[in-house]
Design an enzyme around this catalytic site. Structure first.
Site, PDB file in Angstrom:
ATOM      1  N   LYS A   1       1.923   1.152  -7.954  1.00 28.18           N
ATOM      2  CA  LYS A   1       2.392   2.315  -7.187  1.00 28.18           C
ATOM      3  C   LYS A   1       2.319   2.043  -5.681  1.00 28.18           C
ATOM      4  CE  LYS A   1      -0.375   6.131  -6.153  1.00 28.18           C
ATOM      5  NZ  LYS A   1      -0.235   6.379  -4.716  1.00 28.18           N
ATOM      6  N   ASN A   2       1.168   1.562  -5.238  1.00 22.00           N
ATOM      7  CA  ASN A   2       0.993   1.414  -3.790  1.00 22.00           C
ATOM      8  C   ASN A   2       1.828   0.275  -3.217  1.00 22.00           C
ATOM      9  OD1 ASN A   2      -0.714   3.543  -3.989  1.00 22.00           O
ATOM     10  ND2 ASN A   2      -2.596   2.433  -3.459  1.00 22.00           N
TER      11      ASN A   2
ATOM     12  N   CYS B   1      -3.192  13.291  -2.224  1.00 26.40           N
ATOM     13  CA  CYS B   1      -4.422  13.739  -2.889  1.00 26.40           C
ATOM     14  C   CYS B   1      -5.350  14.440  -1.911  1.00 26.40           C
ATOM     15  CB  CYS B   1      -5.163  12.526  -3.438  1.00 26.40           C
ATOM     16  SG  CYS B   1      -4.398  11.846  -4.883  1.00 26.40           S
TER      17      CYS B   1
ATOM     18  N   ARG C   1      -6.791  13.505   6.291  1.00 21.06           N
ATOM     19  CA  ARG C   1      -5.953  12.301   6.290  1.00 21.06           C
ATOM     20  C   ARG C   1      -5.038  12.333   7.512  1.00 21.06           C
ATOM     21  NH1 ARG C   1      -4.493  10.413   0.228  1.00 21.06           N
ATOM     22  NH2 ARG C   1      -4.231   8.441   1.291  1.00 21.06           N
TER      23      ARG C   1
ATOM     24  N   ASP D   1     -10.190   3.527  -4.333  1.00 23.89           N
ATOM     25  CA  ASP D   1      -9.462   4.125  -5.454  1.00 23.89           C
ATOM     26  C   ASP D   1     -10.185   3.925  -6.789  1.00 23.89           C
ATOM     27  OD1 ASP D   1      -7.590   4.901  -3.678  1.00 23.89           O
ATOM     28  OD2 ASP D   1      -6.010   3.554  -4.345  1.00 23.89           O
TER      29      ASP D   1
ATOM     30  N   ARG E   1       1.077  11.345 -11.131  1.00 22.56           N
ATOM     31  CA  ARG E   1       1.585  10.788  -9.877  1.00 22.56           C
ATOM     32  C   ARG E   1       1.486   9.265  -9.892  1.00 22.56           C
ATOM     33  NH1 ARG E   1      -1.491  12.239  -4.997  1.00 22.56           N
ATOM     34  NH2 ARG E   1      -0.107  10.584  -4.318  1.00 22.56           N
TER      35      ARG E   1
HETATM   36  C1  UD1 Z   1      -3.603   3.773   0.963  1.00 19.82           C
HETATM   37  C2  UD1 Z   1      -3.397   3.938  -0.517  1.00 19.82           C
HETATM   38  C3  UD1 Z   1      -4.553   4.687  -1.155  1.00 19.82           C
HETATM   39  C4  UD1 Z   1      -5.879   4.026  -0.788  1.00 19.82           C
HETATM   40  C5  UD1 Z   1      -5.988   3.806   0.713  1.00 19.82           C
HETATM   41  C6  UD1 Z   1      -7.231   2.998   1.107  1.00 19.82           C
HETATM   42  C7  UD1 Z   1      -0.979   4.052  -0.742  1.00 19.82           C
HETATM   43  C8  UD1 Z   1       0.204   4.882  -1.127  1.00 19.82           C
HETATM   44  N1  UD1 Z   1      -2.162   4.676  -0.756  1.00 19.82           N
HETATM   45  O1  UD1 Z   1      -3.621   5.087   1.519  1.00 19.82           O
HETATM   46  O2  UD1 Z   1      -4.380   4.674  -2.561  1.00 19.82           O
HETATM   47  O3  UD1 Z   1      -6.935   4.856  -1.227  1.00 19.82           O
HETATM   48  O4  UD1 Z   1      -4.840   3.095   1.195  1.00 19.82           O
HETATM   49  O5  UD1 Z   1      -7.248   1.793   0.431  1.00 19.82           O
HETATM   50  O6  UD1 Z   1      -0.878   2.868  -0.504  1.00 19.82           O
HETATM   51  N2  UD1 Z   1      -6.695   6.998   8.883  1.00 19.82           N
HETATM   52  C9  UD1 Z   1      -6.731   7.526  10.154  1.00 19.82           C
HETATM   53  N3  UD1 Z   1      -5.542   7.639  10.837  1.00 19.82           N
HETATM   54  C10 UD1 Z   1      -4.343   7.261  10.301  1.00 19.82           C
HETATM   55  C11 UD1 Z   1      -4.330   6.717   9.000  1.00 19.82           C
HETATM   56  C12 UD1 Z   1      -5.522   6.598   8.318  1.00 19.82           C
HETATM   57  O7  UD1 Z   1      -7.784   7.886  10.662  1.00 19.82           O
HETATM   58  O8  UD1 Z   1      -3.306   7.403  10.972  1.00 19.82           O
HETATM   59  C13 UD1 Z   1      -7.969   6.886   8.117  1.00 19.82           C
HETATM   60  C14 UD1 Z   1      -7.944   7.788   6.875  1.00 19.82           C
HETATM   61  O9  UD1 Z   1      -8.326   9.103   7.189  1.00 19.82           O
HETATM   62  C15 UD1 Z   1      -8.919   7.103   5.971  1.00 19.82           C
HETATM   63  C16 UD1 Z   1      -8.763   5.621   6.336  1.00 19.82           C
HETATM   64  O10 UD1 Z   1      -8.093   5.586   7.596  1.00 19.82           O
HETATM   65  O11 UD1 Z   1     -10.233   7.512   6.268  1.00 19.82           O
HETATM   66  C17 UD1 Z   1      -7.971   4.834   5.312  1.00 19.82           C
HETATM   67  O12 UD1 Z   1      -6.665   5.316   5.228  1.00 19.82           O
HETATM   68  P1  UD1 Z   1      -5.416   4.372   4.964  1.00 19.82           P
HETATM   69  O13 UD1 Z   1      -5.887   2.954   4.846  1.00 19.82           O
HETATM   70  O14 UD1 Z   1      -4.363   4.681   5.972  1.00 19.82           O
HETATM   71  O15 UD1 Z   1      -4.944   4.868   3.550  1.00 19.82           O
HETATM   72  P2  UD1 Z   1      -3.507   5.274   3.097  1.00 19.82           P
HETATM   73  O16 UD1 Z   1      -2.490   4.315   3.632  1.00 19.82           O
HETATM   74  O17 UD1 Z   1      -3.302   6.727   3.323  1.00 19.82           O
END
Ligand code: UD1
Length: 434
Positions: free
Chosen positions: A34-35, A128, A133, A316, A408
């Site tokens: 998925k990711n 989720c 986020r 995850d 999902r």
């Molecule tokens: C992706 C994965 C998700 C996984 C996560 C961490 C997908 C679709 N989802 O989510 O399954 O759990 O990586 O491995 O690929 N953050 C900020 N600012 C931002 C973006 C992120 O502060 O602009 C913080 C988030 O709040 C969180 C951390 O960074 O605490 C990790 O988030 P991120 O690595 O961005 O995860 P996702 O890309 O949302």
């Protein structure tokens, strides 16, 4: 026997019914990731020709992304596991708010839409409920490539007169922000160097897809990525690898319920830390060229674990490890270092009688206690899957509500676990049956 395969689960109120099952045996074929597929689908907008993507999982997030791509003007066909996207004539730069609310990954569409149309209208994305986020890092990298962003109460507007390469640094290795940066850089004029990039295997997949489209990238797999845009090829084909998180979920199921299961197409390379932790807990695994054999026949040892960005232990898989730890000998400690509120599943496990203490971002889990079936609710995608696994080790019957959340990301969790002997099925919700 009903399985989880259903293309549109908008009003899916079915519930997972699980009965205690010890000793899973057989084989599960692991679906495509998925990711990995979601950013590849987003990046296909950069290609004005035809993109063919293979091994695409039939999950709700993919269906949601398909609806968004169609709303933007793409032609999309999805037959079996082959997805064909025609992005020649985009007609809209607005990501539909109702769809974006369901899926955080919709933010990934910003960079390719800016590259193609020079503007994008979007809302703060959903996904989720696992804590705050923010999208500040996505906005940071977009701004650095020459994008201006304004915001009203409900919508955000981003515009550019042309993306340009830049030197960028991420203060935290966000997976999504790295993907946004890569897609913006791929379409930008000039070169980009991104330091502090996330190193998750799905980033590598996106890099390989962009390379397939004609983009030059150095440092793939490291936290420094240098990107030089090329002439985008008009047509390209790509195959999505197996889903390491789904494979890790079923590994967790075997650890909890015991047995011997072959996880066909599980991507061993991307699962090293997961396999190392399983081994430390006493689970035997053996890697073959086409998958991983998992064997659990003794008592599990307790685990002291911290989640972290790759190559650390995946957040995850935190909730399924929590479930496995309920079968371990002693008190395990699991610390969540990526998301703020990812212990909703721990609270649901308490309803089964699990002795779990939550202190800030740490949980203590007492293993070896008797669990009894109860009604629980999937609060997030991976946590929901972990609850289905927990039902295998609880006496009696467990009902897991919130199936759409699990759908999902899992094509058919009930069918997969049934195929290795688990007493699990999807049933109509009680409220519907009366
Ligand atoms: C992706 C994965 C998700 C996984 C996560 C961490 C997908 C679709 N989802 O989510 O399954 O759990 O990586 O491995 O690929 N953050 C900020 N600012 C931002 C973006 C992120 O502060 O602009 C913080 C988030 O709040 C969180 C951390 O960074 O605490 C990790 O988030 P991120 O690595 O961005 O995860 P996702 O890309 O949302």
């Amino acid at each position: 026997m009903p399985t989880g395969k259903k293309d549109e689960t908008m009003a899916d109120t079915r519930v997972i019914e699980v009965r205690e099952t010890r000793g899973l045996t057989g084989e599960i074929r692991i679906q495509g990731s998925k990711n990995a597929v979601l950013p590849v689908m987003a990046a296909s907008l950069l290609n004005r020709g035809t993109t063919v993507i293979r091994n695409v999982p039939r999950i709700q997030d993919v269906f949601c992304m398909i609806r968004i791509l169609r709303a933007l003007g793409c032609g999309v066909k999805f037959a079996g596991d082959v997805l064909v996207i025609e992005a020649d004539a985009l007609t809209s730069c607005e990501i539909p708010a109702d769809e974006a609310e369901k899926m955080r990954s919709s933010i990934m569409l910003c960079a390719p839409l800016l590259a193609r149309l020079g503007e994008v209208v979007f809302g703060r994305p959903g996904g989720c409920s696992i804590g705050r986020r923010p999208i500040d890092l996505h906005l940071k990298v977009l701004t650095e490539t020459g994008v201006s962003v304004t915001e009203t109460e409900s919508r955000m507007f981003a515009r550019t007169c042309g993306l340009r390469g830049a030197l960028m640094n991420l203060p935290y290795p966000s997976v999504g922000a790295t993907e946004t940066a890569l897609m913006a850089a791929a379409a930008a004029e000039g070169s980009t160097v991104l330091t502090g990039a996330a190193r998750e295997p799905e980033i590598e997949v996106l890099c390989h897809f962009l390379e397939e489209m004609g983009v030059q990238i150095e440092g793939v797999g490291s936290n420094v990525l240098s990107v030089r845009s090329g002439e985008f090829r008009r047509d390209c084909e790509f195959t999505i690898p197996g889903d390491r998180i789904v494979a890790g979920t079923y590994l967790g199921a075997v650890m909890a319920a015991g047995g011997e299961v072959f996880l066909r197409d599980a991507p061993e390379n991307a699962m090293k830390e997961n396999l190392r932790v399983a081994g430390r807990m006493g689970t035997r695994t053996r890697t073959f060229s086409n998958g991983i054999l998992v064997k659990q026949d003794g008592i599990l040892r307790l685990v002291i674990l911290e989640t972290g960005p790759y190559p650390g232990f995946s957040t995850d898989l935190q909730s399924v490890m929590l479930t496995a730890a309920l079968r371990a000998d002693g008190i395990s400690r699991i610390r969540e270092m990526v998301f703020e509120e990812r212990f909703a599943t721990a609270k649901e496990l308490q309803k089964l009688g699990a002795n779990i203490i939550i202190e800030g971002n740490t949980v203590y889990v007492e293993g070896g206690q008797r669990l009894s079936g109860a009604s629980v609710c999937a609060r997030d995608l991976r946590g929901g899957a972990a609850l289905a696994v927990a039902g295998l080790i609880a006496e009696g019957t467990t009902l897991v509500d919130g199936y759409p959340c699990i759908a999902r990301g899992y094509e058919d969790i009930c069918g997969d676990l049934q195929s290795v002997g688990a007493a699990i099925r999807l049933i109509a919700n009680d409220r519907q049956r009366v």
